[in-house]
Scaffold this active site. Structure first.
Site, short mmCIF file in Angstrom:
data_model
loop_
_atom_site.label_atom_id
_atom_site.label_comp_id
_atom_site.label_asym_id
_atom_site.label_seq_id
_atom_site.Cartn_x
_atom_site.Cartn_y
_atom_site.Cartn_z
N CYS A 62 -10.44 -13.49 18.31
CA CYS A 62 -11.74 -13.68 18.09
C CYS A 62 -12.74 -13.85 19.10
CB CYS A 62 -11.64 -13.01 16.99
SG CYS A 62 -10.74 -11.37 16.19
N ARG B 210 -10.22 -15.25 24.27
CA ARG B 210 -10.12 -15.54 22.97
C ARG B 210 -9.73 -14.24 22.28
NH1 ARG B 210 -13.34 -19.75 20.05
NH2 ARG B 210 -12.43 -18.78 18.42
N TRP C 276 -9.17 -10.29 18.60
CA TRP C 276 -7.22 -10.41 18.28
C TRP C 276 -6.44 -9.73 16.99
CZ3 TRP C 276 -3.35 -13.09 16.41
CH2 TRP C 276 -2.00 -12.69 17.66
N ASN D 64 -14.57 -13.16 12.72
CA ASN D 64 -13.17 -14.03 13.17
C ASN D 64 -12.62 -14.73 11.78
OD1 ASN D 64 -11.60 -16.28 14.96
ND2 ASN D 64 -13.09 -17.04 14.91
N GLY D 65 -11.31 -14.84 12.45
CA GLY D 65 -10.10 -15.77 11.39
C GLY D 65 -9.66 -14.32 10.36
N GLU E 57 7.29 -26.35 30.44
CA GLU E 57 6.24 -25.71 30.33
C GLU E 57 5.60 -25.00 31.36
OE1 GLU E 57 3.16 -25.64 29.13
OE2 GLU E 57 1.85 -25.10 30.74
N LYS F 53 4.43 -21.19 31.64
CA LYS F 53 3.58 -20.29 32.13
C LYS F 53 3.91 -19.67 33.24
CE LYS F 53 0.70 -21.96 31.91
NZ LYS F 53 0.64 -23.48 30.93
N GLU G 8 4.16 -16.25 30.30
CA GLU G 8 3.20 -16.06 30.07
C GLU G 8 1.59 -15.39 30.58
OE1 GLU G 8 0.45 -18.81 27.83
OE2 GLU G 8 0.77 -19.51 29.26
N HIS H 153 25.88 -26.79 28.00
CA HIS H 153 26.67 -25.99 26.45
C HIS H 153 25.66 -24.69 26.27
CE1 HIS H 153 27.76 -30.57 26.08
NE2 HIS H 153 26.44 -30.43 26.61
N LYS I 53 -6.42 -17.33 24.07
CA LYS I 53 -6.74 -18.42 24.33
C LYS I 53 -6.56 -19.92 22.78
CE LYS I 53 -8.06 -21.50 27.75
NZ LYS I 53 -6.77 -21.88 27.88
O1 M6R Z 1 -5.94 -25.42 22.67
P1 M6R Z 1 -4.71 -26.25 22.70
O2 M6R Z 1 -4.39 -26.71 22.91
O3 M6R Z 1 -4.46 -26.53 21.48
O4 M6R Z 1 -3.74 -24.13 22.60
C1 M6R Z 1 -2.66 -24.19 21.98
C2 M6R Z 1 -2.08 -23.66 22.90
O5 M6R Z 1 -2.26 -21.98 22.04
C3 M6R Z 1 -2.08 -23.21 24.51
O6 M6R Z 1 -1.39 -23.93 24.85
C4 M6R Z 1 -0.95 -21.88 25.30
O7 M6R Z 1 0.14 -21.98 24.94
C5 M6R Z 1 -1.09 -21.67 26.00
N1 M6R Z 1 -1.85 -19.91 26.42
C6 M6R Z 1 -0.68 -22.07 27.30
O8 M6R Z 1 -1.27 -21.41 28.67
#
Ligand code: M6R
Length: 623
Positions: free
Chosen positions: A2, A27, A74, A98-99, A482, A486, A489, A505, A618
């Site tokens: 948010c 956010r 969010w 927010n929160g 990773e 990527k 997402e 396995h 984010k």
């Molecule tokens: O701000 P942060 O690095 O702590 O965020 C951690 C994860 O939320 C962040 O890396 C998330 O997995 C990304 N969307 C990945 O691309």
């Protein structure tokens, strides 16, 4: 999660609020709203979906007021509907938040007893009711705040307006960030600096519990008990033009292409020109502690945790320290054994991830020092850590983390090499060689980025594959994880990352003719490094070649990411990407780049909203 923006100044707030919300959209973006106070009445406009839907709704509206608040959501409590969107209004009070207010049900049941009517499913609405009750008793915004705050549990930030005080807005930060932006005649409240970078570079970062009362051209900061404070005004490092797309179609693509410069910025200031070795100045403070370390616990979430997994390989190889890597969401609940001579290493782009912050606080309880690798200055993580290593990647706006990841890897490399020196594990010559390898990294990244055309063509061929399987060994295994993250997402394709040795396995059952299989098979082309670093790369290439054959025999379409000049993997694969020659520790940083580009181009071809993928935010500031 948010985003909040507030404005108290001399102009019509509509454009300022909408512009701020667009900058905060990363956010959260499932609904949005603004409220503007004019003629002693606050007008509220909300809509489901992204900010442009709200903008359309407001396109013909003009306002007389000069005070307003906005929010991009969010959803946590309540579906992403217009009804649940912020601002929430009860009586004279209008509020964005927010929160999470953890004890909102308790408050709700009390409020219901006094006939309060709730129009949404959010925890936020109870706040608006509590304020309204206090204001009806004749309290001012500030007095209401001081009365309500001790009754709230949770991590939150909020901004409130009162129809009866048309010159004021009040904001509180408690476990969620809120900053005050200052100009001569105007002030702002925002979830982060990006919302106001184009308006001012003078800010106050509110500490937990602090209250900001923004009047016309004047701001007062109070403790939760109401004591007036003299705040520290900071000047921002980031500039407004860093927030632009600079001709790129998406922030993500821009950020991928910024990696060479971002890595150079991360390295800068950490090389000692006399010894020609890595010397991170901030580590001096912990020198003795670091010498006697017997364990490092890395804690992070998502992409940052994947960086931590690569960091484990670096730290165990270069510094010979036993290293664990944990999910932020698991660490504190499994009662970790935190020994005296250990260190907690937190990694986070935003510095606001709730689970990573909770891990830091857990290690505090055990009196274990906390070192963090973070991108955002003055973030909660940065403020609470014993030592902060700033990645200097510049603002990362695309929800999918790219340059934050490779700069985190760069810092982990530097930290491991210096720790190896401090602990006397690696010789000065070897440290010099590793430093030299690192100095070439920005150039190698630049060279790797030039492979984009070829990757775009591979993306064209892979765009409709339903399943992607990434495999790697040793320090390329986290890159497989990773790369899969990527792709999923931003393209919503099903993707898995695995250590290649695990193939037999279980996951081999998933391989058929429709599976796109990405094999990370880079060579270590720095023989001296190979000798000193251990037998972990080229020997494993033979093994991963067998894994490739097992996949090939089952019809998988193979893309190998290897090293230029390769004659083995290129022959056995349908597609091949040849990376510049590099050492064992540099290779995972380079192989990340084509994987980011592949994910980006597949997602673009699939037509998804790359910078704002569905359901994501984010910065995950709630559990
Ligand atoms: O701000 P942060 O690095 O702590 O965020 C951690 C994860 O939320 C962040 O890396 C998330 O997995 C990304 N969307 C990945 O691309």
């Amino acid at each position: 999660m948010c985003g909040i923006i507030g404005y108290n100044g001399i102009q019509d707030p509509k454009g300022i609020l909408l512009d701020g919300l667009k900058k905060l959209e990363y956010r959260g973006y499932d609904s949005a709203g603004i409220a503007i106070l004019e003629n002693n009445k606050t007008l509220v406009f909300r809509s489901e979906g992204k900010i442009n839907q709200l903008e359309t709704k407001l396109s013909t509206k003009k306002f007389n007021g000069s005070l307003g608040i906005g929010h991009t959501r969010w959803a946590t409590h309540g579906a992403p509907t217009e009804n649940n969107a912020h601002p929430h209004q009860v009586g004279a009070v209008t509020l964005v938040h927010n929160g999470i207010i953890e004890n909102y049900l308790e408050h709700k049941s009390h409020l219901e007893k006094s006939n309060a009517v709730f129009k949404s499913d959010t925890d936020t609405e109870i706040l608006a009711h509590l304020f309204n009750q206090a204001i009806k008793l004749g309290l001012s915004l500030k007095e209401a705040c001081l009365k309500i705050l001790p009754t709230l549990k949770g991590s939150y930030a909020f901004v409130a307006l009162n129809d009866n005080q048309p010159d004021q807005m009040i904001g509180v930060a408690n476990g969620a960030p809120l900053i005050v932006g200052l100009t001569k005649n105007e002030n702002y409240l925002a979830s982060d600096v990006q919302a106001i970078l184009n308006r001012t570079n003078k800010v106050i970062y509110l500490k937990d519990g602090q209250i900001a009362l923004c009047k016309k051209g004047e701001v007062e900061i109070f403790t939760p008990e109401g004591t007036l404070l003299k705040p520290e005004i900071k000047t921002l490092h980031w500039t407004a033009d860093q927030m632009e797309k600079s001709g790129y179609r998406h922030y993500m693509l821009k950020e991928i292409h910024e990696q060479s410069q971002a890595i150079a910025n991360t390295i800068s200031g950490n090389i000692d020109p006399t010894s020609e070795t890595i010397q991170i100045p901030e580590l001096k403070k912990l020198q003795d502690k670091l010498k006697n370390l017997n364990r490092i616990s890395i804690v992070a979430c998502g992409t940052a945790r994947h960086a931590g997994l690569v960091g484990k390989y670096y730290l165990e190889k270069f510094a010979r320290v036993s290293t664990d890597v944990d999910f932020g969401s698991e660490f504190r609940y499994r009662q970790p054994v935190l020994e005296k001579n250990s260190l907690t290493l937190l990694i986070s782009q935003s510095g606001e991830t709730a689970d990573t912050l909770a891990a830091l606080r857990e290690s505090r309880v055990h009196e274990v020092p906390a070192l963090s690798i973070c991108n955002v200055r003055e973030s909660s993580l940065a403020r609470e850590s014993d030592i902060v290593l700033y990645t200097n990647a510049g603002p990362e706006i695309g929800v999918a983390s790219t340059k934050a990841f490779t700069t985190q890897l760069t810092f982990l490399y530097m930290f491991a090499v210096q720790l190896g020196q401090i602990r006397g594990v690696i010789s000065p010559e070897y440290a010099k060689e590793l430093t030299n390898d690192l100095m070439h990294l920005p150039f190698l990244v630049d060279k790797t980025l030039r492979l984009e055309k070829q990757i775009e063509e591979i993306a064209l061929n892979f765009q409709d594959n339903p399943f992607f399987f990434y495999m790697g060994r040793d320090n390329q295994y986290p890159i497989a994880l990773e790369s899969a993250l990527k792709l999923k997402e931003i393209s919503y394709a099903h993707a898995e990352g695995y250590p290649a040795g695990e193939l037999k396995h279980g996951p081999i059952a998933l391989i058929d003719r429709q599976a796109a299989v990405i094999v990370l098979a880079t060579q270590n082309t720095s023989p001296k490094t190979f000798h000193e670093a251990g037998k972990s790369d080229n020997i494993l290439l033979e093994k991963i070649l067998s894994n490739l054959q097992q996949v090939k025999a089952r019809g998988g379409q193979i893309l190998s990411v290897g090293t230029e000049g390769d004659t083995v993997f290129s022959k056995e694969s349908k597609y091949f990407i040849g990376l510049p020659k590099a050492s064992w520790a540099i290779n995972p940083i380079l192989s990340t780049i084509p994987m980011q580009l592949l994910a980006y181009h597949i997602a673009s071809l699939r037509g998804t909203d790359v910078d704002k993928p569905r359901n994501l935010a984010k910065s995950v500031t709630v559990e």
